[in-house]
Scaffold this motif. Structure first.
Motif, mmCIF file in Angstrom:
data_model
loop_
_atom_site.group_PDB
_atom_site.id
_atom_site.type_symbol
_atom_site.label_atom_id
_atom_site.label_comp_id
_atom_site.label_asym_id
_atom_site.label_seq_id
_atom_site.Cartn_x
_atom_site.Cartn_y
_atom_site.Cartn_z
ATOM 1 N N VAL A 142 0.923 -1.022 0.397
ATOM 2 C CA VAL A 142 -0.192 0.067 -0.203
ATOM 3 C C VAL A 142 1.094 1.336 0.166
ATOM 4 O O VAL A 142 0.532 2.288 -0.713
ATOM 5 N N ARG A 143 1.864 1.360 0.626
ATOM 6 C CA ARG A 143 2.302 2.408 0.834
ATOM 7 C C ARG A 143 3.699 2.801 -0.751
ATOM 8 O O ARG A 143 3.750 4.052 -0.638
ATOM 9 N N ALA A 144 3.705 1.618 -1.168
ATOM 10 C CA ALA A 144 4.197 1.642 -2.722
ATOM 11 C C ALA A 144 3.735 2.452 -3.703
ATOM 12 O O ALA A 144 3.678 2.463 -5.207
ATOM 13 N N VAL A 145 2.230 2.372 -2.971
ATOM 14 C CA VAL A 145 1.552 2.418 -4.718
ATOM 15 C C VAL A 145 2.082 3.843 -5.565
ATOM 16 O O VAL A 145 2.311 5.156 -4.979
ATOM 17 N N ASP A 146 1.882 3.921 -6.405
ATOM 18 C CA ASP A 146 2.093 5.019 -7.412
ATOM 19 C C ASP A 146 1.618 6.717 -7.074
ATOM 20 O O ASP A 146 0.710 6.925 -6.974
ATOM 21 N N PRO A 147 2.236 7.582 -6.867
ATOM 22 C CA PRO A 147 1.308 8.577 -5.980
ATOM 23 C C PRO A 147 0.949 9.471 -7.545
ATOM 24 O O PRO A 147 0.238 9.977 -7.142
ATOM 25 N N THR A 159 -12.671 7.258 -5.098
ATOM 26 C CA THR A 159 -12.754 7.984 -4.244
ATOM 27 C C THR A 159 -13.158 6.069 -3.240
ATOM 28 O O THR A 159 -14.180 5.325 -4.337
ATOM 29 N N GLY A 160 -12.925 6.508 -2.016
ATOM 30 C CA GLY A 160 -14.035 5.309 -1.348
ATOM 31 C C GLY A 160 -14.014 4.147 -1.868
ATOM 32 O O GLY A 160 -12.173 3.974 -2.073
ATOM 33 N N VAL A 161 -14.724 3.349 -1.443
ATOM 34 C CA VAL A 161 -14.124 1.506 -1.882
ATOM 35 C C VAL A 161 -13.714 1.475 -3.016
ATOM 36 O O VAL A 161 -13.026 0.687 -3.768
ATOM 37 N N THR A 166 -9.775 -0.638 -6.623
ATOM 38 C CA THR A 166 -9.605 -0.803 -8.051
ATOM 39 C C THR A 166 -7.712 0.112 -8.129
ATOM 40 O O THR A 166 -7.250 0.303 -9.540
ATOM 41 N N LEU A 167 -7.474 1.125 -7.506
ATOM 42 C CA LEU A 167 -6.495 1.922 -7.380
ATOM 43 C C LEU A 167 -5.046 0.956 -6.198
ATOM 44 O O LEU A 167 -4.211 0.382 -6.493
ATOM 45 N N VAL A 168 -5.301 0.925 -4.858
ATOM 46 C CA VAL A 168 -4.395 0.952 -3.679
ATOM 47 C C VAL A 168 -4.267 -0.825 -3.427
ATOM 48 O O VAL A 168 -3.560 -1.282 -3.724
#
Length: 258
Positions: A142-147, A159-161, A166-168
């Motif tokens: 999770v910390r390494a998700v592309d900013p 946002t949200g769920v 789809t991203l995190v």
């Protein structure tokens, strides 16, 4: 079809060689604790009948799956929260590192005090060991998700769920599966340890009972069943991983070709 056969050869070649070496090395052995492989294989069908498979192997597998699934849910959920918020991570990290350093087998007597000696205790022991590699790998994923992707999602109002799914979680899924793979082997070990401590059935209980009654060939058949179980679960895990992370493996293959 040819690729499938080639893959099967790669998977089975080394085990076949090791079994052949075991057969040759143990043939003619007179050591009661190291019986010939042919004796163990001859004993196998007499020991592992349908009833024993149902009463011992199936019970062990159900405990393992229950503990593993619980650890996966808890580890991914808690890891996502800890990895997403810096302040939460700063508060939780010392406690998590402390708990992670405690070997789960040491907790068996403590867990027995609160959960008794039934299936609940064995499941809790499995959870106590499996949760850590899943949690820590989820945090790092999770910390390494592309900013840049994070900002893009925010710009499009994702946002949200929907953002979480789809991203995190999608971006962190390769590391999450790395933690799940580590947890699987830990779960098998803890399954056996918990059944050796206090149980009336299961693989660990059966192997110890054979050892205590000096039924050494029977004990070796239990060890073989345990190894075959680990191999089967590993194959199933790889199939699931290939399906879920098909996009990731395809991306890596494209990157290597380019």
């Amino acid at each position: 079809m040819r690729r499938l056969l080639l893959g099967a050869v790669y998977v089975l070649a080394l085990p076949a060689v090791l079994v052949a070496l075991w057969w040759v090395a143990s043939d003619g052995s007179t050591n009661p604790f190291w019986p010939p492989l042919r004796t163990i294989l001859k004993t196998f069908p007499d020991v592992w009948t349908g009833q024993r498979l149902r009463d011992d192997l199936l019970r062990s597998v159900l405990r393992l799956l229950a503990g593993y699934a619980t650890a996966a849910v808890v580890g991914v959920a808690l890891g996502t929260v800890v990895g997403s918020y810096r302040r939460v991570r700063a508060v939780c990290e010392p406690v998590l590192e402390f708990l992670r350093a405690v070997p789960p087998p040491v907790l068996v007597p403590v867990i027995m005090l609160f959960a008794g000696i039934g299936d609940t205790m064995k499941i809790v022991v499995i959870v106590s060991g499996c949760v850590w590699p899943i949690l820590l790998n989820t945090v790092e994923g999770v910390r390494a998700v592309d900013p840049v992707m994070t900002e893009t999602a925010r710009s499009y109002g994702i946002t949200g769920v929907t953002r979480l799914r789809t991203l995190v979680l999608r971006s962190a899924s390769p590391q999450i599966f790395a933690g799940l793979r580590q947890a699987l082997s830990i779960g098998i070990i803890l399954m056996v340890i918990s059944e050796m401590s206090a149980a009336s059935n299961g693989l660990g209980f059966t192997i110890v009972q054979f050892q205590r009654s000096f039924a050494i060939p029977d004990m070796w058949t239990g060890i073989l069943v345990l190894g075959l179980l680990g191999f089967a679960l590993s194959v199933v895990f790889q199939v699931v991983e290939r399906r879920v992370l098909g996009w990731y493996h395809g991306l890596r293959a494209t990157t290597r070709r380019s």
